[in-house]
Design a protein around this motif. Structure first.
Motif, PDB file in Angstrom:
ATOM      1  N   MET A   1     -12.411   6.191   2.898  1.00 26.36           N
ATOM      2  CA  MET A   1     -11.107   5.691   3.324  1.00 26.36           C
ATOM      3  C   MET A   1     -11.048   4.168   3.256  1.00 26.36           C
ATOM      4  SD  MET A   1      -9.204   5.866   6.973  1.00 26.36           S
ATOM      5  CE  MET A   1      -9.936   4.251   7.252  1.00 26.36           C
ATOM      6  N   LYS A   2      -9.933   3.665   2.805  1.00 19.41           N
ATOM      7  CA  LYS A   2      -9.759   2.206   2.742  1.00 19.41           C
ATOM      8  C   LYS A   2      -8.609   1.790   3.645  1.00 19.41           C
ATOM      9  CE  LYS A   2     -11.863   1.358  -1.698  1.00 19.41           C
ATOM     10  NZ  LYS A   2     -11.977   2.751  -2.237  1.00 19.41           N
ATOM     11  N   GLN A   3      -8.660   0.566   4.104  1.00 17.93           N
ATOM     12  CA  GLN A   3      -7.645   0.074   5.026  1.00 17.93           C
ATOM     13  C   GLN A   3      -7.165  -1.321   4.618  1.00 17.93           C
ATOM     14  OE1 GLN A   3      -8.900   0.293   9.153  1.00 17.93           O
ATOM     15  NE2 GLN A   3      -7.479  -1.347   9.733  1.00 17.93           N
ATOM     16  N   ILE A   4      -5.864  -1.482   4.534  1.00 15.69           N
ATOM     17  CA  ILE A   4      -5.281  -2.802   4.270  1.00 15.69           C
ATOM     18  C   ILE A   4      -4.354  -3.107   5.448  1.00 15.69           C
ATOM     19  CG2 ILE A   4      -3.728  -4.108   2.739  1.00 15.69           C
ATOM     20  CD1 ILE A   4      -4.557  -2.219   0.457  1.00 15.69           C
ATOM     21  N   THR A   5      -4.451  -4.308   5.997  1.00 14.40           N
ATOM     22  CA  THR A   5      -3.573  -4.665   7.115  1.00 14.40           C
ATOM     23  C   THR A   5      -2.454  -5.582   6.636  1.00 14.40           C
ATOM     24  OG1 THR A   5      -5.405  -4.484   8.660  1.00 14.40           O
ATOM     25  CG2 THR A   5      -3.469  -5.688   9.426  1.00 14.40           C
ATOM     26  N   ILE A   6      -1.233  -5.255   7.042  1.00 12.37           N
ATOM     27  CA  ILE A   6      -0.085  -6.108   6.726  1.00 12.37           C
ATOM     28  C   ILE A   6       0.263  -6.915   7.963  1.00 12.37           C
ATOM     29  CG2 ILE A   6       2.339  -6.150   6.044  1.00 12.37           C
ATOM     30  CD1 ILE A   6       1.465  -4.523   3.982  1.00 12.37           C
ATOM     31  N   LYS A   7       0.308  -8.214   7.809  1.00 13.96           N
ATOM     32  CA  LYS A   7       0.675  -9.062   8.947  1.00 13.96           C
ATOM     33  C   LYS A   7       1.870  -9.914   8.561  1.00 13.96           C
ATOM     34  CE  LYS A   7      -3.592  -9.801  11.532  1.00 13.96           C
ATOM     35  NZ  LYS A   7      -4.848 -10.012  10.841  1.00 13.96           N
ATOM     36  N   THR A   8       3.030  -9.621   9.141  1.00 13.96           N
ATOM     37  CA  THR A   8       4.185 -10.498   8.913  1.00 13.96           C
ATOM     38  C   THR A   8       4.347 -11.364  10.161  1.00 13.96           C
ATOM     39  OG1 THR A   8       5.861  -9.092   9.925  1.00 13.96           O
ATOM     40  CG2 THR A   8       5.249  -8.598   7.657  1.00 13.96           C
ATOM     41  N   SER A   9       5.386 -12.181  10.174  1.00 14.92           N
ATOM     42  CA  SER A   9       5.571 -13.063  11.334  1.00 14.92           C
ATOM     43  C   SER A   9       5.845 -12.263  12.600  1.00 14.92           C
ATOM     44  CB  SER A   9       6.725 -14.030  11.066  1.00 14.92           C
ATOM     45  OG  SER A   9       7.902 -13.292  10.800  1.00 14.92           O
ATOM     46  N   THR A  10       6.416 -11.073  12.442  1.00 13.86           N
ATOM     47  CA  THR A  10       6.792 -10.319  13.638  1.00 13.86           C
ATOM     48  C   THR A  10       6.038  -8.997  13.819  1.00 13.86           C
ATOM     49  OG1 THR A  10       8.597  -9.390  12.336  1.00 13.86           O
ATOM     50  CG2 THR A  10       9.164 -11.218  13.770  1.00 13.86           C
ATOM     51  N   HIS A  11       5.418  -8.497  12.764  1.00  8.44           N
ATOM     52  CA  HIS A  11       4.787  -7.186  12.872  1.00  8.44           C
ATOM     53  C   HIS A  11       3.401  -7.170  12.230  1.00  8.44           C
ATOM     54  CE1 HIS A  11       9.123  -6.339  12.991  1.00  8.44           C
ATOM     55  NE2 HIS A  11       8.792  -5.434  13.858  1.00  8.44           N
ATOM     56  N   SER A  12       2.636  -6.178  12.622  1.00 12.38           N
ATOM     57  CA  SER A  12       1.341  -5.952  11.993  1.00 12.38           C
ATOM     58  C   SER A  12       1.090  -4.456  11.971  1.00 12.38           C
ATOM     59  CB  SER A  12       0.268  -6.669  12.820  1.00 12.38           C
ATOM     60  OG  SER A  12      -1.005  -6.277  12.374  1.00 12.38           O
ATOM     61  N   TYR A  13       0.709  -3.932  10.806  1.00 12.15           N
ATOM     62  CA  TYR A  13       0.383  -2.511  10.750  1.00 12.15           C
ATOM     63  C   TYR A  13      -0.601  -2.249   9.624  1.00 12.15           C
ATOM     64  CZ  TYR A  13       4.138  -2.571   7.203  1.00 12.15           C
ATOM     65  OH  TYR A  13       4.937  -2.878   6.132  1.00 12.15           O
TER      66      TYR A  13
ATOM     67  N   ILE B   1      -2.374   0.075   6.494  1.00  8.93           N
ATOM     68  CA  ILE B   1      -2.191   1.081   5.451  1.00  8.93           C
ATOM     69  C   ILE B   1      -3.551   1.732   5.238  1.00  8.93           C
ATOM     70  CG2 ILE B   1      -1.586   1.450   3.030  1.00  8.93           C
ATOM     71  CD1 ILE B   1      -0.119  -1.303   3.246  1.00  8.93           C
ATOM     72  N   TYR B   2      -3.626   3.027   5.415  1.00  2.00           N
ATOM     73  CA  TYR B   2      -4.873   3.756   5.210  1.00  2.00           C
ATOM     74  C   TYR B   2      -4.737   4.582   3.928  1.00  2.00           C
ATOM     75  CZ  TYR B   2      -5.096   2.762  10.223  1.00  2.00           C
ATOM     76  OH  TYR B   2      -5.074   2.146  11.452  1.00  2.00           O
ATOM     77  N   THR B   3      -5.718   4.475   3.042  1.00  2.00           N
ATOM     78  CA  THR B   3      -5.710   5.360   1.877  1.00  2.00           C
ATOM     79  C   THR B   3      -7.028   6.126   1.833  1.00  2.00           C
ATOM     80  OG1 THR B   3      -6.709   3.746   0.385  1.00  2.00           O
ATOM     81  CG2 THR B   3      -4.311   3.748   0.503  1.00  2.00           C
ATOM     82  N   GLY B   4      -6.966   7.339   1.337  1.00  2.00           N
ATOM     83  CA  GLY B   4      -8.194   8.121   1.242  1.00  2.00           C
ATOM     84  C   GLY B   4      -7.897   9.565   0.915  1.00  2.00           C
ATOM     85  N   LYS B   5      -8.943  10.286   0.565  1.00  2.00           N
ATOM     86  CA  LYS B   5      -8.774  11.697   0.209  1.00  2.00           C
ATOM     87  C   LYS B   5      -8.709  12.562   1.459  1.00  2.00           C
ATOM     88  CE  LYS B   5     -10.596  12.115  -4.447  1.00  2.00           C
ATOM     89  NZ  LYS B   5     -11.392  10.861  -4.612  1.00  2.00           N
ATOM     90  N   ASN B   6      -7.696  13.407   1.527  1.00  2.00           N
ATOM     91  CA  ASN B   6      -7.551  14.397   2.597  1.00  2.00           C
ATOM     92  C   ASN B   6      -7.377  13.825   4.002  1.00  2.00           C
ATOM     93  OD1 ASN B   6      -7.649  16.616   0.837  1.00  2.00           O
ATOM     94  ND2 ASN B   6      -9.886  16.417   0.704  1.00  2.00           N
ATOM     95  N   ILE B   7      -6.946  12.586   4.086  1.00  2.00           N
ATOM     96  CA  ILE B   7      -6.751  12.026   5.424  1.00  2.00           C
ATOM     97  C   ILE B   7      -5.509  12.597   6.114  1.00  2.00           C
ATOM     98  CG2 ILE B   7      -8.027   9.885   4.994  1.00  2.00           C
ATOM     99  CD1 ILE B   7      -5.378   8.424   4.626  1.00  2.00           C
ATOM    100  N   ARG B   8      -4.727  13.403   5.396  1.00  2.00           N
ATOM    101  CA  ARG B   8      -3.563  14.025   6.035  1.00  2.00           C
ATOM    102  C   ARG B   8      -3.974  14.993   7.147  1.00  2.00           C
ATOM    103  NH1 ARG B   8      -4.504  16.641   1.361  1.00  2.00           N
ATOM    104  NH2 ARG B   8      -4.446  18.934   1.287  1.00  2.00           N
ATOM    105  N   PHE B   9      -5.216  15.472   7.057  1.00  2.00           N
ATOM    106  CA  PHE B   9      -5.687  16.400   8.093  1.00  2.00           C
ATOM    107  C   PHE B   9      -6.009  15.677   9.407  1.00  2.00           C
ATOM    108  CE2 PHE B   9      -6.703  18.581   4.088  1.00  2.00           C
ATOM    109  CZ  PHE B   9      -6.116  19.819   4.313  1.00  2.00           C
ATOM    110  N   ASN B  10      -6.046  14.350   9.354  1.00  2.00           N
ATOM    111  CA  ASN B  10      -6.453  13.581  10.535  1.00  2.00           C
ATOM    112  C   ASN B  10      -5.420  12.548  10.954  1.00  2.00           C
ATOM    113  OD1 ASN B  10      -8.912  14.001   8.530  1.00  2.00           O
ATOM    114  ND2 ASN B  10      -9.606  14.305  10.638  1.00  2.00           N
ATOM    115  N   VAL B  11      -4.177  12.842  10.672  1.00  2.00           N
ATOM    116  CA  VAL B  11      -3.113  11.860  10.932  1.00  2.00           C
ATOM    117  C   VAL B  11      -3.214  11.280  12.333  1.00  2.00           C
ATOM    118  CG1 VAL B  11      -0.634  11.495  11.046  1.00  2.00           C
ATOM    119  CG2 VAL B  11      -1.585  13.134   9.437  1.00  2.00           C
ATOM    120  N   LYS B  12      -3.473  12.129  13.276  1.00  2.00           N
ATOM    121  CA  LYS B  12      -3.451  11.715  14.680  1.00  2.00           C
ATOM    122  C   LYS B  12      -4.331  10.500  14.936  1.00  2.00           C
ATOM    123  CE  LYS B  12      -3.801  13.575  19.258  1.00  2.00           C
ATOM    124  NZ  LYS B  12      -4.237  14.700  20.081  1.00  2.00           N
ATOM    125  N   GLU B  13      -5.456  10.433  14.217  1.00  2.00           N
ATOM    126  CA  GLU B  13      -6.380   9.309  14.408  1.00  2.00           C
ATOM    127  C   GLU B  13      -5.772   7.957  14.031  1.00  2.00           C
ATOM    128  OE1 GLU B  13      -9.969  10.029  12.224  1.00  2.00           O
ATOM    129  OE2 GLU B  13     -10.026  12.116  12.932  1.00  2.00           O
TER     130      GLU B  13
END
Lengths: 358, 358
Positions: free
Chosen positions: B1-13, B15-27
């Motif tokens: 799994m890879k993770q990229i963080t977006i940081k704007t002036s007002t928000h931060s969130y 992006i997770y990419t990876g195989k079959n991570i749909r089974f673990n959305v809750k995490e």
């Protein structure tokens, strides 16, 4: 002319109040716009549209859209029609929307502005007392058939231009409606203001008194909004009286009771519930007498209590389907309380019986 | 799994990419929610809804709404239906919406979230390549009959959860559509990436290649959005190829051309206009050959040029009714240029004739 500045964490804008400032709208705009769309309703349109339009020169592109008066205009249908108008008039991202009218116009025009091309600037030009509340703070919305203000945004205007002269055209009913929100503000934030209002007779009010009361209300509203723009904390207190108020408006059909009339009854009920929860000594009787003396409609019969409770549970403040009500521990000491369904039902039942009896 | 963080002036969130991570959305959720509404379309619903639902325990309130596949679902009608669903399911301000699907689902579900009770949290779970673009950056919208994405918000998700395994179910047409946006990103920001893409044959692409390209595209998009969340400056460059692209989509009727197919042609045209304005030496021919070899639909006949120009003028980027196009001074050197109507008409006329001839 008076000026109040609102400064939140992300925005800053001015509220201008004064007599006949509608003729000089252009002076209050923060920048030049490529075109302007004035949105008003079919009552306000005939009274003030030309005055506002006259503020702009002939070579500026100023368009207007008129919606039917009344709460039923806060619909998805009218909203889409305004988007159609904006596209047809060629509004772009450098255009401005002017909401000229009462709370309904302010809410729907503001929501249209917040979502047209993902958001363009708008200003509020309230023409009712009631709208002093809705025009400040950037809460804009339309109604869903299943609930009031369910679809909307937090999207502050770039200015509020409040020509108090326009209030002279208000009917008694609209004055009553507006004072319900002023009294709500007094209850949650200013006891002296509450007593001032209770000594006011609406049918003999002067223009000077009205302007003074209005400024007092705006100041209370402004100070709350500055500290909590997105309603995560203290802004919720402004919903005092609105939990039952909104449900009554929806149940009676938007427009049967005005928003203010519904809030007046909702406030009375919130006092009753507050007394029951905190056994405090609130001025229920004083407020009730004042409402009666000023001819607020208080006789509600044929109400389906189950349905009203259900609507209170789908209110935007509800969490996990439990009704959250703003109550007073004491005058000017609001707090949010989760109220049990059964208690609520019983209290509402007694409250409504009392109203019908008196 | 890879993770990229977006940081704007007002928000931060994240992006997770990876195989079959749909089974673990809750995490990947930033907090606990009172209830969850999964919105997908009737294609994705059958494929992945249960996987995502399975991520939550039985005592959690997880609802779902299914919209018809395709661009025509980005309508005011479907939008209102989603609001109805949300109210009926009892979603409150502590609820979450999950947009599970391609760009259409992401756009309409995101817009529904941005306006339900004045805005609740949502996450994007893209299931197409094309949606790598729309799922990052918080631009959400529905279409108006008179123009694409005319009604919307800037409203970032609280997370993007990108299960690349879901891309295996894509048709060739959807892969083509997605690569049009990747190439657009390469054109404006990364020349090496452009050459990599030009040496890629879409029908023999591997899962690893695809994921690598996707990450490259997301990085370009993320870096632009971080610097200009509200599209006042450089974010406009992401509209490269979209001025004609959007007009073609609308003119042919949403769904006849996919968004990516329209953007591919729009990008080709933007290269042609760039050459005409800047007389630079752009890889028009290389790109054109690549589109042909990869079976992009390039033969557009029966087009009403006047109507297309009119639509380009009502594009959200237009100012004072002048078409604003993103052009390239050189590869990776985008700029916004106001293009004269007559020039545009002539260039478009020649361009479309050439396409039909070849």
């Amino acid at each position: 002319m008076k000026q109040i500045t609102i400064k939140t964490s992300t925005h800053s804008y001015n509220i201008y109040t004064g007599k006949n400032i509608r003729f000089n709208v252009k002076e209050f705009l923060p920048k030049k716009y490529s075109s302007i769309l004035i949105i008003s309703d079919d009552t306000v349109n005939g009274l003030y549209l030309d005055d506002v339009k006259g503020s702009f020169s002939a070579d500026e592109q100023v368009f207007h859209s008129v919606i039917p008066s009344g709460e039923s205009s806060k619909s998805i249908h009218t909203y889409y029609q305004l988007q159609t108008d904006a596209i047809k008039f060629g509004l772009d991202r450098q255009s401005l929307i002017i909401a000229l009218g009462g709370g309904v116009v302010g809410d729907i025009a503001g929501f249209a502005a917040s979502t047209y091309m993902r958001g363009i600037d708008y200003i509020q030009m309230p023409t009712t007392i009631l709208a002093h509340d809705s025009s400040v703070g950037g809460k804009v919305a339309i109604n869903h058939d299943l609930g009031k203000n369910m679809i909307g945004s937090f999207y502050p205007p770039v200015a509020v231009v409040y020509d108090v002269h326009t209030l002279q055209s208000l009917s008694e009913r609209e004055i009553r409606s507006g004072y319900a929100e002023l009294i709500k503000e007094a209850f949650i934030a200013d006891e002296a203001f509450f007593h001032t209002l209770m000594s006011t007779k609406l049918h003999e009010i002067s223009a000077e008194q009205l302007e003074m009361h209005l400024l007092e209300g705006i100041k209370i509203k402004a100070s709350i909004v500055e500290n909590d723009e997105k309603e995560t904390g203290i802004r919720k207190y402004l919903n005092f009286g609105h939990t039952l108020g909104h449900a009554l408006e929806t149940e009676k059909g938007y427009g049967t009771l005005t928003h203010g009339e519904a809030v007046a009854i909702g406030t009375l009920f919130a006092l009753r519930v507050s007394e029951s929860v905190f056994t405090s000594n609130l001025p229920y009787d004083i407020y009730y007498e004042w409402l009666k003396n000023n001819h607020y409609p208080l006789h509600l019969d044929h109400l389906n209590i189950e349905k009203i409770i259900k609507m209170m549970k789908s209110d935007k403040k509800a969490v996990n389907k439990q009704v959250q009500m703003v109550l007073l521990r004491n005058i000017t000491e609001p707090t949010v309380v989760e109220v049990d369904d059964q208690d609520l039902k019983q209290l509402l039942d007694i409250f409504l019986r009392e109203l019908v009896k008196n």
